[in-house]
Design an enzyme around this catalytic site. Structure first.
Site, mmCIF file in Angstrom:
data_model
loop_
_atom_site.group_PDB
_atom_site.id
_atom_site.type_symbol
_atom_site.label_atom_id
_atom_site.label_comp_id
_atom_site.label_asym_id
_atom_site.label_seq_id
_atom_site.Cartn_x
_atom_site.Cartn_y
_atom_site.Cartn_z
ATOM 1 N N ALA A 49 -8.443 2.704 8.641
ATOM 2 C CA ALA A 49 -7.888 1.719 9.569
ATOM 3 C C ALA A 49 -6.366 1.776 9.681
ATOM 4 O O ALA A 49 -5.803 1.359 10.687
ATOM 5 C CB ALA A 49 -8.329 0.317 9.161
ATOM 6 N N SER A 50 -5.679 2.271 8.642
ATOM 7 C CA SER A 50 -4.218 2.328 8.729
ATOM 8 C C SER A 50 -3.704 3.617 8.103
ATOM 9 O O SER A 50 -4.447 4.344 7.438
ATOM 10 C CB SER A 50 -3.584 1.127 8.023
ATOM 11 O OG SER A 50 -3.725 1.239 6.627
ATOM 12 N N GLU B 155 0.842 -1.190 0.000
ATOM 13 C CA GLU B 155 0.000 0.000 0.000
ATOM 14 C C GLU B 155 0.880 1.245 0.000
ATOM 15 O O GLU B 155 0.653 2.192 -0.756
ATOM 16 C CB GLU B 155 -0.923 -0.022 1.216
ATOM 17 C CG GLU B 155 -2.213 0.708 0.995
ATOM 18 C CD GLU B 155 -3.145 0.633 2.199
ATOM 19 O OE1 GLU B 155 -2.868 -0.152 3.137
ATOM 20 O OE2 GLU B 155 -4.135 1.372 2.206
#
Ligand SMILES: *[C@@H]1O[C@H](CO)[C@@H](O)[C@H](O)[C@H]1NC(C)=O
Ligand SMILES: *[C@@H]1O[C@H](CO)[C@@H](O)[C@H](O)[C@H]1NC(C)=O
Ligand SMILES: *[C@@H]1O[C@H](CO)[C@@H](O)[C@H](O)[C@H]1NC(C)=O
Ligand SMILES: *[C@@H]1O[C@H](CO)[C@@H](O)[C@H](O)[C@H]1NC(C)=O
Length: 485
Positions: A217-218, A174
């Site tokens: 979430a991240s 990512e």
């Protein structure tokens, strides 16, 4: 050097240039048609299509790409022709209602079936990449995560496309995709786009931008450190792009996306209350009841879990930016570091170097708070605005921003404070390095769209930076050696 950066950015952000480009592309299209007519040559028709489903923690988007089938010297011209947002939450939330997944995917897949000519369906690859929402579900219940992916797979196999599978991408991937995308779009890998800047593009365009990505979430930080050894192997990426080697630092903090960070903060703060949480990160007059067992569900809040004498608690906003900031700081453990430098929680971070592009939620939150209209405002100015914004009574705010969904509106104070805390205290940006952060959003995807129509180069087809889910399977159409490892 400073001037160069500034003018580079100005040219990037300036509406005038966009307008000029807009006109230029119209002229180019007219010219192309004219050439096509006079030479009586049909415009190239032999195209291919591809579909990517980007399954984020809070929602899924489907992107359709198009590129010419004949690649010249292995360089594909990929561009995005459609984005379709799936109605509903992220796919991890379908773990308890697997039978709804089919319906969830239908509308956008039908759209893709319409957009892409029928004769091309069989040759059109479909990829689904899931990010931190599914990483969390997998940590909690691997079987259930597999089940979600297999139901998604079964559903996508019902379409006449060439489905290449659904998978959970790693935090490293990512980070890598975000970094490649932003630097590609900024023209950092080639000199070819120098006309865009309307100035000579000398050899000093080599400095790449770091990528700051914030999801639900991240969150990822990715950049090329200056002559610094990457002390922890799991944070090192090596790329070869356009014949040049890059050693890139990346880290993905799971549970530190803005939604999970808020859950962590609440789980931390309800300890020692009587079921009423007076919370400085919400506006005065804001009230909401939350369920304790729901707050404790999932891996991100586990470390704060304890037996409490209540099942539900009520948040009452007090709207105090400074106190909110201090409460957020407790989520970053900076008391130990097994390396020469750390961000927080004992994670290696080399000294920050160069410019950074901050996108996805960084951009959307900062845009709402009006911090993106000109040059990045100074830290003091932002803090000052945040103090004013957070202390605004909820009732007034709700009236003023009547068209913004209440859930989103209620969380901008927290999200803004979280972004400042993460950048300043988590990553240690200073008053000085702060001005190297550029909040980038829509401008980039507008430009990406223009490039796609204009420049015969792969624009990666990514209009929305930060949701770059180029599967490795796309490597054959990309104009560089493509193996993030
Ligand atoms: C492709 O490669 C050939 C031979 O190396 C070269 O002559 C040609 O200009 C190249 N085309 C493009 C678009 O780069
Ligand atoms: C809280 O949520 C859990 C799980 O969804 C549910 O079983 C429980 O009844 C809820 N408790 C209250 C007080 O609403
Ligand atoms: C920070 O982490 C260290 C090492 O894991 C731990 O000993 C310490 O208690 C933590 N501090 C806080 C405030 O959580
Ligand atoms: C941002 O600016 C607009 C236009 O000036 C204004 O209406 C809006 O209230 C501002 N938003 C915030 C959060 O201050």
């Amino acid at each position: 050097m400073e001037d160069r950066k500034e003018s580079e950015l100005k040219s990037f952000c300036s509406r005038n240039i966009l307008i000029i480009l807009g006109f230029s592309s119209i002229i180019a299209v007219i010219a192309l048609i004219a050439v096509g007519l006079t030479q009586n040559k049909p415009l190239p028709e032999n195209v291919k299509y591809g579909i990517v489903l980007d399954a984020g923690s809070s929602h899924t988007s489907l992107y359709i790409y198009k590129w010419p089938a004949e690649k010249e010297n292995d360089t594909g011209v990929v561009h995005q022709i459609e984005e379709c947002k799936l109605k509903g939450p992220g796919i991890s939330r379908y773990a308890q209602r697997l039978n709804e997944i089919d319906a969830y995917l239908t509308e956008c897949m039908e759209r893709a079936s319409q957009v892409i000519p029928k004769s091309q369906h069989q040759g059109t690859p479909v990829y689904l990449g899931a990010t931190a929402g599914m990483r969390l579900l997998r940590m909690e219940n691997e079987q259930l995560a597999d089940k979600v992916l297999s139901v998604v797979t079964k559903s996508l196999n019902n379409y006449h496309f060439d489905f290449h599978g659904a998978r959970i991408i790693t935090g490293q991937e990512e980070g890598a995709y975000g970094w490649i995308t932003i630097n590609y779009l900024l023209g950092k890998f080639t000199q070819k786009l120098s006309w865009l800047n309307l100035k000579p593009n000398g050899g000093n365009s080599q400095g790449t931008y770091g990528a700051l990505d914030l999801g639900g979430a991240s969150t990822q930080i990715t950049f090329v450190p200056q002559n610094e050894r990457i002390e922890s192997p799991s944070n090192a990426l090596h790329f070869r792009l356009y014949g040049k080697d890059y050693s890139v630092y990346t880290h993905s903090f799971l549970c530190y996306g803005k939604d999970q960070a808020l859950r962590q903060k609440l789980a931390k703060d309800i300890q020692g209350t009587n079921g009423i949480l007076r919370d400085p990160c919400f506006h005065p007059g804001y009230e909401i009841v939350m369920n304790v067992s729901e707050l404790y569900s999932g891996p991100c809040t586990k470390r704060f879990e304890m037996t409490l004498p209540f099942d539900e608690f009520q948040i009452q906003g007090t709207g105090n930016y400074q106190q909110c900031h201090e409460s957020i700081l407790e989520l970053f453990n900076t008391s130990y570091c097994p390396y020469s430098h750390c961000s927080f929680n004992g994670i290696f971070l080399p000294p920050l170097h160069g410019d950074f592009g901050a996108f996805s939620a960084y951009y959307y939150v900062m845009e709402f708070l009006n911090f993106t209209s000109e040059e990045t405002p100074t830290q003091e100015k932002m803090i000052d605005s945040m103090e004013k914004f957070c202390s605004q009574p909820w009732k007034e705010l709700k009236t003023y921003f009547g068209d913004v969904k209440e859930k989103y509106l209620s969380e901008y104070c927290f999200s803004g404070a979280y972004i400042l805390s993460l950048l300043l205290n988590g990553y240690h940006f200073t008053a000085d390095s702060w001005k190297n952060i550029h909040f980038m959003g829509k401008v980039i995807w507008v430009l990406a769209g223009l490039w796609a129509d204009w420049v015969t180069e792969a624009a990666l087809g990514l209009k929305e930076v930060g949701v770059s889910l180029l599967s490795l399977a796309w490597c054959p159409v990309l104009p560089f050696t493509c193996n993030p490892s």
